[in-house]
Design a protein around this motif. Structure first.
Motif, PDB file in Angstrom:
ATOM      1  N   ALA A 141     -73.695  14.566  18.970  1.00 39.89           N
ATOM      2  CA  ALA A 141     -74.956  14.272  19.647  1.00 39.89           C
ATOM      3  C   ALA A 141     -74.714  13.265  20.762  1.00 39.89           C
ATOM      4  N   GLY A 142     -75.365  13.468  21.855  1.00 36.62           N
ATOM      5  CA  GLY A 142     -75.240  12.538  22.973  1.00 36.62           C
ATOM      6  C   GLY A 142     -73.957  12.665  23.759  1.00 36.62           C
ATOM      7  N   GLY A 143     -73.119  13.654  23.447  1.00 33.35           N
ATOM      8  CA  GLY A 143     -71.905  13.881  24.215  1.00 33.35           C
ATOM      9  C   GLY A 143     -70.638  13.294  23.639  1.00 33.35           C
ATOM     10  N   SER A 144     -70.685  12.823  22.414  1.00 31.28           N
ATOM     11  CA  SER A 144     -69.491  12.278  21.770  1.00 31.28           C
ATOM     12  C   SER A 144     -68.475  13.398  21.529  1.00 31.28           C
ATOM     13  N   PRO A 172     -65.627   8.370  21.644  1.00 29.54           N
ATOM     14  CA  PRO A 172     -66.208   7.240  20.894  1.00 29.54           C
ATOM     15  C   PRO A 172     -65.141   6.191  20.569  1.00 29.54           C
ATOM     16  N   LYS A 173     -65.591   4.976  20.396  1.00 31.36           N
ATOM     17  CA  LYS A 173     -64.667   3.891  20.043  1.00 31.36           C
ATOM     18  C   LYS A 173     -64.261   3.977  18.580  1.00 31.36           C
ATOM     19  N   HIS A 174     -65.123   4.526  17.735  1.00 30.24           N
ATOM     20  CA  HIS A 174     -64.866   4.658  16.299  1.00 30.24           C
ATOM     21  C   HIS A 174     -65.243   6.071  15.899  1.00 30.24           C
ATOM     22  N   GLY A 175     -64.569   6.593  14.893  1.00 29.76           N
ATOM     23  CA  GLY A 175     -64.930   7.924  14.395  1.00 29.76           C
ATOM     24  C   GLY A 175     -63.736   8.594  13.764  1.00 29.76           C
ATOM     25  N   THR A 176     -63.933   9.861  13.464  1.00 24.25           N
ATOM     26  CA  THR A 176     -62.869  10.620  12.817  1.00 24.25           C
ATOM     27  C   THR A 176     -62.033  11.374  13.840  1.00 24.25           C
ATOM     28  N   LYS A 177     -60.792  11.550  13.492  1.00 22.61           N
ATOM     29  CA  LYS A 177     -59.850  12.359  14.275  1.00 22.61           C
ATOM     30  C   LYS A 177     -59.789  11.944  15.738  1.00 22.61           C
TER      31      LYS A 177
END
Length: 178
Positions: A141-144, A172-177
């Motif tokens: 969502a939002g282009g992440s 994103p600065k944080h997240g998976t993969k």
């Protein structure tokens, strides 16, 4: 018996696998295929389908838009995952969708009032036939640009290859993969 072959793509080595005349896997270098091939008797051998898949990939990387339906696909997974993977196959070349949009489609197809985008994300993340079943076309969502098994640089390269306007997307600065 599962047969495998390698394809030297512009983005690195790709391992492709088939069993019983259908493609069961395509992994970009760095993706883990061990769980998909666990318990299989695997032999590296050129087969007609693996040749066809290499030709399909060559056309794709040359900028053509080969149809997914040209190849017999048999990814293994639950009924839910199969449903999500079929939806992925409907995302047009050079287009993107979101996990939320896919969740709404799954909900509509199954007669549910809503579906979890995270559940859909889990199914997308377990797609065993990368590129051909285009999970790289799904964004947050939002282009992440989070969530690609081959890594974000590979996802970005595939989207750019397909001519996607990347100006609305971000890492994103944080997240998976990541």
């Amino acid at each position: 018996m599962t047969y495998t072959a390698h394809y030297a793509s512009p983005l690195g080595d790709i391992l492709i696998a088939e069993r019983g005349g259908a493609l069961i896997g395509l992994w970009i270098a760095g993706q883990d295929c061990a769980s998909d091939l666990r318990g299989e008797t695997v032999e590296e051998r050129e087969t007609p389908l693996l040749r066809e898949t290499r030709a399909w990939l060559s056309r794709y990387f040359a900028g053509e838009q080969p149809a997914i339906e040209e190849l017999p696909l048999a990814p293994r997974g639950s009924t839910f995952r199969q449903r999500v993977w079929k939806l992925l196959c409907r995302i047009p070349y050079g287009a993107t969708t979101t996990y939320g949009a896919l969740a709404r489609k799954v909900a509509a197809e199954t007669g549910k009032s809503r579906m979890s985008a995270q559940a859909v994300g889990g199914a997308v993340g377990h797609n065993p036939i990368s590129i051909i079943i285009p999970c790289h076309r799904v964004v947050g969502a939002g282009g992440s640009l989070t969530g690609y098994g081959g890594g974000l640089p590979m996802k970005i390269a595939l989207l750019e290859h397909e001519g996607v306007d990347m100006s609305a997307f971000f890492v994103p600065k944080h997240g998976t993969k990541l």
